[in-house]
Scaffold this active site. Structure first.
Site, mmCIF file in Angstrom:
data_model
loop_
_atom_site.group_PDB
_atom_site.id
_atom_site.type_symbol
_atom_site.label_atom_id
_atom_site.label_comp_id
_atom_site.label_asym_id
_atom_site.label_seq_id
_atom_site.Cartn_x
_atom_site.Cartn_y
_atom_site.Cartn_z
ATOM 1 C CG ASN A 1 -0.365 -0.449 2.469
ATOM 2 O OD1 ASN A 1 0.843 -0.456 2.618
ATOM 3 N ND2 ASN A 1 -1.200 -0.831 3.423
ATOM 4 C CG HIS B 1 -3.498 4.107 9.984
ATOM 5 N ND1 HIS B 1 -2.564 3.478 10.759
ATOM 6 C CD2 HIS B 1 -2.895 4.301 8.783
ATOM 7 C CE1 HIS B 1 -1.448 3.292 10.067
ATOM 8 N NE2 HIS B 1 -1.637 3.776 8.860
ATOM 9 N NE ARG C 1 3.278 2.543 12.292
ATOM 10 C CZ ARG C 1 2.822 2.276 11.077
ATOM 11 N NH1 ARG C 1 2.305 3.249 10.333
ATOM 12 N NH2 ARG C 1 2.865 1.056 10.595
ATOM 13 C CD GLN D 1 -3.121 4.318 14.180
ATOM 14 O OE1 GLN D 1 -2.662 5.259 13.598
ATOM 15 N NE2 GLN D 1 -3.253 3.148 13.579
#
Length: 393
Positions: free
Chosen positions: A147, A333, A285, A314
């Site tokens: 990705n 995210h 991050r 998260q």
């Protein structure tokens, strides 16, 4: 037979989709650097469907159970009473995504006596304590490059959203307003701005390649300098450190892995050295940024905007200050979790599992730790003395 514990994000609030906005996906035959896409022997899913949630199960559950393995799929991952922590002690394999990470701390790894393989369905394995994994000889793998382009596209989108002040303008449109003066008081052209890229791996390079046509002035820093011909092609200026990089740029794009060196790096001190009114886009991050320092810099005007889709922790709690801070363009995210990206990292996860069960070598570019040491991509991105293979993620 193995027990596989798969931690994925919850299904959509309205239920698993009965149909989709588009049918199928464009055919992509290779990654930009020439690497092949994942090549599992079979898929077990339809590309373009929702795979990263519990019902999607990365297309793995039926196949694994047909092979005789025990499979537990859950989104319940936080705390000692969670399904994740209850099922972990006798799990052989753990799979999760960076978007909904199963945090494998040193303490949890110590309790997971049978754990042999940890797979990140996607890119970024810092939700696993890699030193503890090495100490236990646990293999950690991820689907490198699956990705990367999606994250790069998302980064470029957020750069434009911040600089053009899109969010405020869209809100005016939704509210039925038409006061153009209000809409453009914080809106600028990207053309001519100085853009700095922190870490020029696969994603960082893809971002620079996509921003270059906007006629920006590009600079970067990385542990390894890029070839001279590449710098010349994009008009890149190399900086020795992040501290040198941020001094005179208008936009900072962050693409570094989370390590002891980068944790909390975007703090009051570093932000104070940036040009007043700069923008930061951080799809790397959340913990690379000091949470409250970002809020203070936006409040004071030192930063004109902050965007990204990574948080710490998260999922982010409802009262996380980044949700409500001024001039933000945050997303959950999602940059690497498009349906296109899910098809690639689900296929890559299956390829890793096929190799593992057959006892054959996992692709080196997928490997983070193996045999008690950093290996493959991990040797480049996470080791204290990284190897320069020219393919950092």
């Amino acid at each position: 037979m193995a027990k596989i514990l798969i931690v994925l994000f919850p299904d959509p609030v309205g239920g698993y989709p009965p149909n989709y906005a588009r049918t199928g996906l464009p055919e992509i035959t290779a990654y930009p650097n020439g690497d092949t896409l994942p090549t599992p022997k079979a898929l077990g899913f339809t590309p373009g469907t929702l795979l990263g949630c519990v019902s999607g199960n990365l297309g793995l559950k039926d196949w694994l159970e047909a092979e005789g393995h025990t499979v537990v799929v859950t989104s319940d991952k936080n705390g000692p009473d969670s399904v994740f922590e209850r099922e972990l002690p006798d799990a052989d394999i753990v799979i999760s995504q960076p978007f909904w990470p199963a945090y494998l701390t040193a303490d949890l790894i110590e309790k997971a006596k049978k754990l042999k393989l940890v797979v990140t369905a996607g890119i970024g394995s810092d939700h696993t304590d890699l030193n503890a994994a090495n100490a236990k000889g646990i293999t950690v793998a991820e689907v490198t490059y699956s990705n990367s382009i999606g994250v790069a596209e998302h980064t470029v989108m957020q750069v434009l959203v911040l600089v053009r002040d899109f969010v405020a303008q869209h809100r005016l449109s939704v509210a039925g307003a038409w006061n153009i003066a209000d809409a453009v008081t914080r809106s600028y052209d990207l053309e001519g701005m100085r853009v700095g890229v922190f870490a020029a791996g696969r994603i960082g390079r893809a971002v620079m390649e996509r921003l270059a046509p906007f006629d920006v002035k590009l600079s970067y820093t990385d542990r390894f300098r890029l070839p001279g011909e590449y710098e010349e092609k994009l008009g890149l200026e190399y900086k020795e450190s992040i501290h040198e990089l941020v001094k005179d740029i208008d936009v900072l794009c962050v693409h570094a892995p989370l390590t002891d060196e980068t944790r909390g790096l975007l703090n009051d001190e570093l932000l104070g050295t940036m040009k007043r009114g700069a923008y930061i886009v951080n799809p790397a991050r959340g913990a690379i940024a000091d949470r409250d320092a970002i809020v203070r810099a936006l409040d004071s005007g030192q930063l004109a905007g902050y965007a990204g889709d990574v948080w710490e922790p998260q999922p982010a709690p409802a009262d996380h200050p980044w949700r409500s801070m001024v001039h933000n363009a945050m997303t959950p995210h999602t940059s690497g979790a498009t349906l296109s990206g899910q098809a690639r990292y689900a296929a890559g996860t299956r390829e890793i599992l096929e190799s593992w069960f057959e006892g054959t070598e996992i692709r080196p570019e997928y490997v983070i730790t193996q045999g008690g040491r950093y290996s493959g991509t991990g040797a480049h991105s996470y080791a204290d003395e990284p190897e320069n293979d020219g393919k950092n993620s």
